[in-house]
Design an enzyme around this catalytic site. Sequence first.
Site, PDB file in Angstrom:
ATOM      1  N   LYS A 221      40.449 -51.594  60.519  1.00 59.84           N
ATOM      2  CA  LYS A 221      40.446 -51.626  59.055  1.00 59.84           C
ATOM      3  C   LYS A 221      41.004 -52.938  58.506  1.00 59.84           C
ATOM      4  CE  LYS A 221      39.880 -46.945  57.550  1.00 59.84           C
ATOM      5  NZ  LYS A 221      40.377 -45.852  56.717  1.00 59.84           N
ATOM      6  N   ARG A 255      40.833 -41.192  64.256  1.00 61.68           N
ATOM      7  CA  ARG A 255      39.415 -41.501  64.025  1.00 61.68           C
ATOM      8  C   ARG A 255      39.178 -42.949  64.455  1.00 61.68           C
ATOM      9  NH1 ARG A 255      36.244 -43.647  59.893  1.00 61.68           N
ATOM     10  NH2 ARG A 255      34.189 -42.668  59.654  1.00 61.68           N
TER      11      ARG A 255
END
Length: 286
Positions: A221, A255
């Site tokens: 991210k 995840r």
Amino acid sequence: MLRLGRREFDAHEPVIMAIVNRTPDSFYDQGSTFRDEPALARVEQAVAEGAAIIDIGGVKAGPGDEVSAEEEARRTVGFVAEVRRRFPDVVISVDTWRADVGEAVCEAGADLLNDAWGGVDPRLAEVAARYGTGLVCTHAGGAEPRTRPHRVTYDDVMADILRVTVGLAERAVAFGVPRESVMIDPGHDFGKNTRHSLEATRRLGEMVATGWPVLVSLSNKDFVGETLDKPVKERLVGTLATTAVSAWLGAQVYRVHEVAETRQVLDMVATIAGHRPPAVARRGLA
């Protein structure tokens, strides 16, 4: 005990959720699993490497071309049914904020609805209750789906995360979603700048202390990239460092894009913490 589909997971059992994007424009894999066969090969590889959950998404999280609910369903529903047929024991999650899509994928065999946009469609929890599926309750800072944060501020970011996610979780259970199938997610990067995401990670223990299983979506991210000044394809080391910290603080579900590497990190942390024995223990015993 976390219960999803046919699977049950003990409180200290780390769980990997592998990402399978059914989009042509995903930020990380640029559509490599948009077609069926590469996507099914990705599922097979992820399961072999230790993923217990497959998270199927039909809409890119960031800004881009508009994707209607009908198109999102076209990308996901049939694929969910095929994964269910080929992998009967895997937990199938679908990343969607839309109740209509949620209903269609539950009919096709989904076990979990991953609502990354914080209950923007309140009917999604009702769908999960009706089908007895799990639900991920995420903090997105009130952001609209597929928007990026702009000068967002919080008096106390973790206090807001707790207020929102616990509230969504309790609402879901009140509707009838099984309590043991509800997770909360701090929503790294969603409605947050990099400092907010770092603080959420640092204070993750406060979420764990609520008693709800905590899911983290850290993989490659922007907050990792900005922290280390690395482009998307060079964020694995930072992602794994954040994964190790999150595991030590008690998060349970991860995840991820890179399953095998994450599995090793989680096994190492679990063993250091005393929740898992070493795979082998020969040193000093011969």
